[in-house]
Design a protein around this motif. Sequence first.
Motif, PDB file in Angstrom:
ATOM      1  N   LYS A 249       0.805  -1.219   0.000  1.00 39.75           N
ATOM      2  CA  LYS A 249       0.000   0.000   0.000  1.00 39.75           C
ATOM      3  C   LYS A 249       0.844   1.279   0.000  1.00 39.75           C
ATOM      4  N   PHE A 250       1.893   1.254   0.814  1.00 37.61           N
ATOM      5  CA  PHE A 250       2.655   2.487   0.990  1.00 37.61           C
ATOM      6  C   PHE A 250       3.756   2.614  -0.059  1.00 37.61           C
ATOM      7  N   VAL A 251       4.555   1.558  -0.189  1.00 37.98           N
ATOM      8  CA  VAL A 251       5.684   1.604  -1.125  1.00 37.98           C
ATOM      9  C   VAL A 251       5.183   1.594  -2.567  1.00 37.98           C
ATOM     10  N   ASN A 252       4.306   0.672  -2.833  1.00 34.63           N
ATOM     11  CA  ASN A 252       3.860   0.437  -4.196  1.00 34.63           C
ATOM     12  C   ASN A 252       2.987   1.581  -4.706  1.00 34.63           C
ATOM     13  N   GLN A 253       3.317   2.120  -5.858  1.00 40.09           N
ATOM     14  CA  GLN A 253       2.463   3.128  -6.484  1.00 40.09           C
ATOM     15  C   GLN A 253       2.783   3.201  -7.959  1.00 40.09           C
ATOM     16  N   GLY A 254       1.978   3.923  -8.700  1.00 39.27           N
ATOM     17  CA  GLY A 254       2.156   3.953 -10.147  1.00 39.27           C
ATOM     18  C   GLY A 254       3.246   4.906 -10.604  1.00 39.27           C
ATOM     19  N   PHE A 255       3.762   4.650 -11.800  1.00 40.54           N
ATOM     20  CA  PHE A 255       4.787   5.505 -12.390  1.00 40.54           C
ATOM     21  C   PHE A 255       4.233   6.910 -12.624  1.00 40.54           C
ATOM     22  N   ASN A 256       2.914   6.981 -12.795  1.00 39.99           N
ATOM     23  CA  ASN A 256       2.309   8.296 -13.012  1.00 39.99           C
ATOM     24  C   ASN A 256       1.502   8.776 -11.820  1.00 39.99           C
ATOM     25  N   GLU A 257       1.656   8.068 -10.714  1.00 37.85           N
ATOM     26  CA  GLU A 257       0.863   8.448  -9.544  1.00 37.85           C
ATOM     27  C   GLU A 257       1.625   9.487  -8.728  1.00 37.85           C
ATOM     28  N   ASP A 258       1.034  10.652  -8.595  1.00 40.06           N
ATOM     29  CA  ASP A 258       1.682  11.764  -7.909  1.00 40.06           C
ATOM     30  C   ASP A 258       0.945  12.004  -6.595  1.00 40.06           C
ATOM     31  N   ARG A 259       1.442  11.397  -5.516  1.00 46.86           N
ATOM     32  CA  ARG A 259       0.721  11.500  -4.244  1.00 46.86           C
ATOM     33  C   ARG A 259       1.072  12.785  -3.502  1.00 46.86           C
ATOM     34  N   THR A 260       0.061  13.406  -2.931  1.00 48.27           N
ATOM     35  CA  THR A 260       0.348  14.562  -2.087  1.00 48.27           C
ATOM     36  C   THR A 260       0.921  14.064  -0.771  1.00 48.27           C
ATOM     37  N   ILE A 261       1.541  14.945  -0.028  1.00 46.08           N
ATOM     38  CA  ILE A 261       2.129  14.526   1.237  1.00 46.08           C
ATOM     39  C   ILE A 261       1.029  14.091   2.230  1.00 46.08           C
ATOM     40  N   GLU A 262      -0.128  14.735   2.174  1.00 42.02           N
ATOM     41  CA  GLU A 262      -1.234  14.322   3.060  1.00 42.02           C
ATOM     42  C   GLU A 262      -1.639  12.887   2.749  1.00 42.02           C
ATOM     43  N   LYS A 263      -1.733  12.615   1.468  1.00 41.53           N
ATOM     44  CA  LYS A 263      -2.119  11.278   1.027  1.00 41.53           C
ATOM     45  C   LYS A 263      -1.089  10.259   1.549  1.00 41.53           C
ATOM     46  N   THR A 264       0.177  10.591   1.388  1.00 43.24           N
ATOM     47  CA  THR A 264       1.235   9.698   1.845  1.00 43.24           C
ATOM     48  C   THR A 264       1.125   9.426   3.347  1.00 43.24           C
ATOM     49  N   LEU A 265       0.972  10.480   4.126  1.00 43.87           N
ATOM     50  CA  LEU A 265       0.893  10.297   5.581  1.00 43.87           C
ATOM     51  C   LEU A 265      -0.369   9.521   5.953  1.00 43.87           C
ATOM     52  N   ASP A 266      -1.418   9.778   5.209  1.00 45.25           N
ATOM     53  CA  ASP A 266      -2.669   9.064   5.463  1.00 45.25           C
ATOM     54  C   ASP A 266      -2.524   7.564   5.243  1.00 45.25           C
ATOM     55  N   ILE A 267      -1.883   7.198   4.151  1.00 43.29           N
ATOM     56  CA  ILE A 267      -1.649   5.774   3.908  1.00 43.29           C
ATOM     57  C   ILE A 267      -0.798   5.206   5.038  1.00 43.29           C
ATOM     58  N   GLY A 268       0.155   6.003   5.485  1.00 43.10           N
ATOM     59  CA  GLY A 268       0.988   5.585   6.612  1.00 43.10           C
ATOM     60  C   GLY A 268       0.134   5.245   7.830  1.00 43.10           C
ATOM     61  N   TRP A 269      -0.784   6.136   8.150  1.00 42.51           N
ATOM     62  CA  TRP A 269      -1.673   5.868   9.300  1.00 42.51           C
ATOM     63  C   TRP A 269      -2.537   4.646   9.055  1.00 42.51           C
ATOM     64  N   ASP A 270      -3.008   4.483   7.810  1.00 41.89           N
ATOM     65  CA  ASP A 270      -3.829   3.310   7.484  1.00 41.89           C
ATOM     66  C   ASP A 270      -3.101   2.024   7.828  1.00 41.89           C
ATOM     67  N   VAL A 271      -1.851   1.924   7.371  1.00 42.14           N
ATOM     68  CA  VAL A 271      -1.156   0.651   7.603  1.00 42.14           C
ATOM     69  C   VAL A 271      -0.750   0.508   9.061  1.00 42.14           C
ATOM     70  N   LEU A 272      -0.406   1.611   9.700  1.00 41.52           N
ATOM     71  CA  LEU A 272      -0.036   1.526  11.124  1.00 41.52           C
ATOM     72  C   LEU A 272      -1.218   1.071  11.977  1.00 41.52           C
ATOM     73  N   SER A 273      -2.419   1.404  11.521  1.00 41.91           N
ATOM     74  CA  SER A 273      -3.597   1.081  12.314  1.00 41.91           C
ATOM     75  C   SER A 273      -3.875  -0.410  12.418  1.00 41.91           C
ATOM     76  N   THR A 274      -3.115  -1.202  11.672  1.00 40.33           N
ATOM     77  CA  THR A 274      -3.277  -2.652  11.821  1.00 40.33           C
ATOM     78  C   THR A 274      -2.493  -3.157  13.028  1.00 40.33           C
ATOM     79  N   LEU A 275      -1.718  -2.267  13.651  1.00 38.45           N
ATOM     80  CA  LEU A 275      -0.968  -2.627  14.858  1.00 38.45           C
ATOM     81  C   LEU A 275      -1.724  -2.071  16.061  1.00 38.45           C
ATOM     82  N   PRO A 276      -1.471  -2.648  17.247  1.00 42.31           N
ATOM     83  CA  PRO A 276      -2.145  -2.096  18.424  1.00 42.31           C
ATOM     84  C   PRO A 276      -1.720  -0.655  18.660  1.00 42.31           C
TER      85      PRO A 276
END
Lengths: 460, 584
Positions: free
Chosen positions: A413-440
């Motif tokens: 989810k976090f590392v993998n992205q498209g060659f043309n995918e331009d993520r904003t920093i908010e989007k990036t941090l949000d994905i970060g929180w998404d994956v972290l939320s699988t931990l206690p």
Amino acid sequence: MTSEIRYKTVNKIAGPLLFVERVDNIGYNEMVEITLGNGETRTGQVLDTRKGMAIVQVFGSTTGLDTVNTSVKFRGEIARIPVSDEMIGRVFNGLGEPLDGMSSVVSNEKVEIIGNAINPYSREEPSEFIQTGISTIDGMNTLVRGQKLPIFSGSGLPHNKIAAQIARQAKVLSSSEGFSIVFGAMGITSEEANFFIEEFRKTGSLMRSVLFLNLASSPSMERIILPRVALTAAEYLAYEKDMHVLVILTDMTNYCESLREVSAAREEVPGRRGYPGYMYTDLSTIYERAGKIRGRNGSITQLPILSMPSDDMTHPIPDLTGYITEGQVFVSRELHRRGIYPPINVLPSLSRLMNQGIGKGRTREDHRGVADQLYSAYGRGTDLKSLSAIVGTEALGKEDRLYLNFASLFEEKFVNQGFNEDRTIEKTLDIGWDVLSTLPEREMKRVKREFIERYGKWRK
Amino acid sequence: MGKILRVAGPVVIAEEIENARMYDVVRVGDLGLLGEIIGMEREKATIQVYEDTSGIRPGENIESTGKPLSVVLAPGLLSSIYDGVQRPLDVIRAQGGDFIQRGIYPTPVDMKKKWKFTPTIKKGDKVSPGDIVGIVKETSLIDHRIMVPLGIEGTVETIEDGEFTPLQTVGTVLTKSGIKEIPMGQEWPVRKPRPVKNKLPPEIPLVTGQRVIDSFFPVAKGGTVAVPGPFGSGKTVVQHQLAKWADSEVVVYDGCGERGNEMTEILTTFPELVDPKTGKPIMERTVLIANTSNMPVAAREASIYTGVTIAEYFRDMGYNVAIMADSTSRWAEALREISGRLEEMPGEEGYPAYLGRRIAEFYERSGNATVLSSGNRNGSVTIIGAVSPPGGDTSEPVSQNTLRVTRVFWALDASLAQRRHFPSINWLNSYSLYSQELGNWFNKNVKEDWYSSYQESMSILEKEAELQEVAQLVGYDALPENEKEVLNIAKSLREDFLQQSAFDETDTYCSLKKQYLMLKSILRMDEFEKYAVSKGIAVSELDTLAFKEKLSRFKEVKEESIDAYYESLIKEMETEIKGRVDKQ
Ligand SMILES: Nc1ncnc2c1ncn2[C@@H]1O[C@H](COP(=O)(O)OP(=O)(O)OP(=O)(O)O)[C@@H](O)[C@H]1O
Ligand SMILES: [Mg+2]
């Protein structure tokens, strides 16, 4: 001081070196014009000068040189290139001579290519966040304007795509100015070079670029001088023309090979693996030309690419580079094999100037904490991955299994992205929180309580 | 007049220099570049040049100044930024622009500036070398103590009170060989250690505010530390942290062959940081030497001597001085490069055979000492040297020769750094040979069980390493609960104590008291958890108790609330664990 004297006293040719005798007190580092018997000319530079003798390094190939007909003229000055606005949009070789069939750059301003060191007292701390749109970089190895951040890669890995994606997407959020690109190719194939040129053309940045090409088929000695010529152009654009310049140098490994060749020809005492003992210093005179200067508007951000021989990060080329640059982006063969793009392994990657560019008012207040938490969780997850390969997943504790799962999610989810995918920093941090939320939630020791409450996804 | 015979990079060979002597400074070529004689053979001399030699030709003139490479030691040193041969980079910028030009030689301190000198002795007093004759308030933090130079002993004839320039005479002394002048400052050859009366054993810690250092691998004032680690492992951050927070009175920071931006970082952050003890900007006690990687290598070689001489000078005034050299490997490489150009017989990995001796001589300039004077004044120089081994492998000559002569070893570990465990000082490989002696000091000055707490923590971490090997084979779940408990405590030691963020406003500095309380709370938790496990509670159940979070946030607690925080933490710990056991 230019003298019209041509010496025909070449006594010995060894590799890229000419030993010229009975010369009259030649200056160290002086430029040399070499004329072959058939009238062709080459360029060289004085590496060692003694009473009555000078050792000249030839930048072109030494094919056709001889000790009888070759004549040598010492220019009486050290290497300079003419610089002007006209360089923009053009293509040159490693010596700064046009390759695009147009005329040479005409300018009264001729600058030495062996630049003097920036006075450390003149530097301004790089701190403006560059959004590259790539999560592994923006979120965890943030690039700032004026930084030197190399891509450590290997043969067959998509480092060119990554560099091109960065060049295409890079922007400073607070400003509308784009980057101008100075592209220096050393020993890469024409296919690779065309990929970049095509990319620059598509995005319109070619009109803001200067290209210096020395392809695999071009004389390898020219590679010694190419990065210096390219950086001289970059400095002109940055400091005289107020531009923000992104310098892409590829492949630094080929540069180092040429350096080794010269050293061997001089019969110097070799350092590690045959590379000269002064390679650190030599490379630093390239990489340290990145930066910002107080009171000047432009900047030079460097993105050198190097391929690690046998993917070995302790090889002298990546090793010495890492000791000079302000971090590195590590391209992983393993992630690439598993189809993840960009296959950036964050663990050995680093941006040392990240702190200056992130946080409240720059990116987001939780940035540092999220990055640290992702690092430590992914580190633990990958350790467990190798452990579970031995003992099996069942033997792991409950919490460990969560981390194992986290590592996979992070990569997908976090590392993998498209060659043309331009993520904003908010989007990036949000994905970060998404994956972290699988931990206690209680595992979030790296993040401040208030940020967990504001951005975490446990109670939402 | 001498003539140049050969130019090869930073090395020049010349002949017939009048009065040439080893290590004397020469002016090279028509530009008069600064160089130093480093080899002589009959009428030929080998010279290392501190500036770029481009364009210099055989046949150009060369002339000796007749003086060895020296530094100016006088008011004006503090807050300066110098290159490796003490040229002030701010003045060079003002005169030559943003790129360092050749041939600019401003004086190291402003020779026109007048400083207020207040004498502390009077006519008729007996003085000998090193005695303090007066004070210049150089910065709000540091008094520059003006000392009687070496070789002057006698009775004070005159002593003035007033404003003087850095090298002006402030008094005279009647000696056996006539009247001698006492100048405010002095010059000193960098390669010659400044003498002391006698060296003392280092006994007092350099308090750094870094937990893993003070609590686990402390360094004494006057001690020596080697900090080896691969790139990006945190050497520079450790050095910066020490320059910021260590309780030395004067700091000399030598960026020796490293990055320009790291010097800029110091220049931008230090003026804003205040010393925790005095509340004054720490820049006022700092001298910076910046000979970055792209600046001339010969000057890089000299930079560490320039730095340590300045450090010794402040030591002689009676200060505790710390010098950080980042990185000594780059200095050694400069030595190797010059040696290679001299075509000397190479030793291991191309380094000259005298590498080991040079490294030892450098670290030997550290120490806690009774300094030269007729009284009993003490001062110290602590040397903290970063080492950058190729590939991070410390079996190479610079690391090995350094480890032989240094007494503290902070082993920075790439795999810890990759997981963002900072400072990435490996607790199993690092050591401090001062540990025990300083343990006594900590026991006396902080808390009587300081040292035993350290020993107990260390044995838990060692046990963890053993257990992890077992877990590698059988899996974590197969371990008995009492061993899982050990792993649990070890994890807390690593994450809640050893990890310390240099970039967190609060956590960047941790007082000794706070260090003690943090460590103590983990050891108390160990006691409680052991008890719970003995009552049949599973370790995984303990993990969910609320006090854990409180423990892990101890780092964020401000100094003024640590006692209260500790008390309530221990209380919660006790209630929650006992409660859990009782529920059973
Ligand atoms: N105590 C710390 N707290 C937080 N981050 C740290 C700490 N120490 C190091 N780091 C991180 O690690 C990065 C690299 O550290 P540093 O620049 O000190 O490495 P280094 O060992 O000096 O590398 P090199 O040999 O290349 O100079 C820093 O930019 C920072 O992001
Ligand atoms: Mg460093």
